[in-house]
Design an enzyme around this catalytic site. Structure first.
Site, PDB file in Angstrom:
ATOM      1  N   ASP A 137      -6.162  19.139  78.387  1.00  0.00           N
ATOM      2  CA  ASP A 137      -6.397  20.077  79.486  1.00  0.00           C
ATOM      3  C   ASP A 137      -6.905  19.345  80.732  1.00  0.00           C
ATOM      4  OD1 ASP A 137      -7.013  22.305  80.988  1.00  0.00           O
ATOM      5  OD2 ASP A 137      -8.200  23.287  79.437  1.00  0.00           O
ATOM      6  N   GLY A 150       0.854  24.510  84.952  1.00  0.00           N
ATOM      7  CA  GLY A 150       2.143  24.514  85.645  1.00  0.00           C
ATOM      8  C   GLY A 150       2.165  23.706  86.932  1.00  0.00           C
ATOM      9  N   ASP A 151       1.077  22.973  87.220  1.00  0.00           N
ATOM     10  CA  ASP A 151       1.003  22.225  88.480  1.00  0.00           C
ATOM     11  C   ASP A 151       2.168  21.252  88.656  1.00  0.00           C
ATOM     12  OD1 ASP A 151      -1.292  23.501  89.077  1.00  0.00           O
ATOM     13  OD2 ASP A 151      -2.584  21.724  89.082  1.00  0.00           O
ATOM     14  N   ASP A 194      -4.417  30.904  82.761  1.00  0.00           N
ATOM     15  CA  ASP A 194      -4.756  31.508  81.464  1.00  0.00           C
ATOM     16  C   ASP A 194      -4.256  32.945  81.316  1.00  0.00           C
ATOM     17  OD1 ASP A 194      -6.110  29.146  81.264  1.00  0.00           O
ATOM     18  OD2 ASP A 194      -8.029  30.044  80.725  1.00  0.00           O
TER      19      ASP A 194
HETATM   20  C1  GAL Z   1      -8.774  26.306  80.180  1.00  0.00           C
HETATM   21  C2  GAL Z   1      -7.519  26.473  79.360  1.00  0.00           C
HETATM   22  C3  GAL Z   1      -7.831  27.474  78.265  1.00  0.00           C
HETATM   23  C4  GAL Z   1      -8.966  26.911  77.427  1.00  0.00           C
HETATM   24  C5  GAL Z   1     -10.182  26.572  78.281  1.00  0.00           C
HETATM   25  C6  GAL Z   1     -11.260  25.842  77.488  1.00  0.00           C
HETATM   26  O1  GAL Z   1      -8.514  25.422  81.229  1.00  0.00           O
HETATM   27  O2  GAL Z   1      -6.462  26.906  80.166  1.00  0.00           O
HETATM   28  O3  GAL Z   1      -6.680  27.712  77.495  1.00  0.00           O
HETATM   29  O4  GAL Z   1      -8.504  25.770  76.747  1.00  0.00           O
HETATM   30  O5  GAL Z   1      -9.813  25.781  79.380  1.00  0.00           O
HETATM   31  O6  GAL Z   1     -12.362  25.468  78.245  1.00  0.00           O
END
Ligand code: GAL
Length: 376
Positions: free
Chosen positions: A128, A177-178, A198
């Protein structure tokens, strides 16, 4: 010599801790999820990855080795347990110094972390962007192309680290999607990449994500999938119609199916939606061709995807807010690629319809879906 099987030849299926537990998830919750995925019949329906999302991470020691925090006292033991149930274990990190929930991420420790995951027996990594954005902006202020290059290099770096472990680990890119990630996600080793921000447990979010995936089908295929985010089926106040439309839409999109609900509170109705064999068969179709929207009239959209057996899956979905049933919309069979003479089956109703015409009488309620499978 046997050819190495393609990793994620069909979209990965499983469960992820984030949508329901978020930062509260513990090792016991994950063990319980593994037990329940088996007892509910979900594993046998194809849900095999049990994915721990953010907040398992502890501190790095003097050698830079990352330890788990007190919520996850024994990751290796957990992996062994999950594997003993015929399941696989996934984990979460990111290219920055910190994850989204501000736990340590993998910056400058990529190989060390990849080796650690492999030593535990991890089978899936969600990576992430979050904390890395701060670094991109600080190091290349106002230079978007330079920031994009940093991001791609960071994803590539972890891919190479995972590859070096020799363990097949599904690589899930999460950067919302960036920079049109669908165009380069596979080049940096991604087996799937998030296409949007999200998902939330309401139908507007589901509709927004579906619409944001229009035009992306050409980038998906065996081993590399667009990821419209995890399932919210069974969460919030989604109605049965909304749960079916969400599940059906994700199946049309050849989406990874990662349930995100509280498995300890599974109702028979939610279980039936999540484990519907015919819907899952569309998602997992061996051809791996994601659906496209072939027709729109007001709130109604028609999506279709070709299937490996020469048939076609066709979905009529009502994204409108009005309570009225929408009637009078043809099926647009030609645009959908349905050849004359094909036979239809109403998938959610589990009913054979035989040969049907374009003007087949149907009505589609607000936030619901008619899902048809056509075969030769
Ligand atoms: C977001 C991500 C979520 C989850 C969350 C955890 O950036 O899109 O799916 O993983 O972080 O902190």
């Amino acid at each position: 010599m046997k050819a190495t099987p393609v990793l994620a030849a069909t979209p990965p299926m499983g469960w992820n801790s984030w949508n329901w537990f978020a930062g509260k998830v513990t090792q016991d919750d994950v063990k319980a999820a593994a037990d329940l995925i088996v007892s509910s019949g979900m594993r046998d329906a194809g849900y095999v990855y049990i994915n721990i999302d953010d907040t398992w991470e502890g501190k790095r020691d003097e050698q830079g080795v990352l330890h788990t925090n007190e919520k996850f006292p024994d990751m290796k033991g957990l992996a062994d347990y999950v594997h003993s149930k015929g399941l696989k274990l996934g984990i979460y990190s990111g290219p920055g110094d910190l994850t989204c929930a501000k736990y340590p991420a993998s910056l400058d420790h990529e190989q060390q972390d990849a080796d650690l995951y492999a030593s535990w027996g991890i089978d899936y990594l969600k990576y992430d962007l979050c904390g890395f954005r701060t670094k991109m902006r600080a190091e290349a202020p106002n230079d978007i192309p330079a920031q994009d290059k940093m991001m791609k290099d960071a994803y590539m770096k972890m891919y190479q680290a995972l590859k070096k472990t020799g363990r097949p680990i599904v690589y899930s890119l999460c950067q919302y999607g960036d920079d049109a990630v669908w165009q380069w996600g596979a080049e940096v080793g991604g087996n799937l990449w998030r296409t949007t921000g999200d998902v939330k447990e309401n139908f507007s979010s589901i509709a927004l994500i579906a619409n944001t995936n229009i035009g992306l089908s050409k980038y998906a295929g065996p081993g590399h999938w667009n990821d419209p985010d995890m399932l919210e089926v069974g969460n919030g106040n989604l109605t049965p119609d909304e749960n079916r439309a969400h599940m059906g839409m994700w199946a049309m999109l050849a989406a990874p199916l990662l349930a995100g609900n509280n498995l300890t509170k599974l109702t028979p109705e939610v279980t039936a939606i999540l484990t519907n064999k015919e819907v899952i068969a569309i998602d997992q179709d061996a051809l791996g061709r994601q659906a496209e929207r072939v027709y729109q009239e007001g709130p109604i959209q028609i999506w279709s995807r070709p299937l490996a057996d020469g048939g076609v899956a066709l979905a009529v979905i009502n994204f409108g807010e009005d309570e009225n049933f929408m009637r009078g919309i043809g099926l647009h069979l030609k645009e959908a690629g349905v050849k004359p003479g094909m036979k239809a089956r109403d998938v959610w109703a589990a009913k054979d319809l035989g040969k049907i015409e374009d003007g087949y009488k149907h009505s589609v309620k607000r936030h619901s879906m008619l899902l048809l499978r056509f075969s030769k």
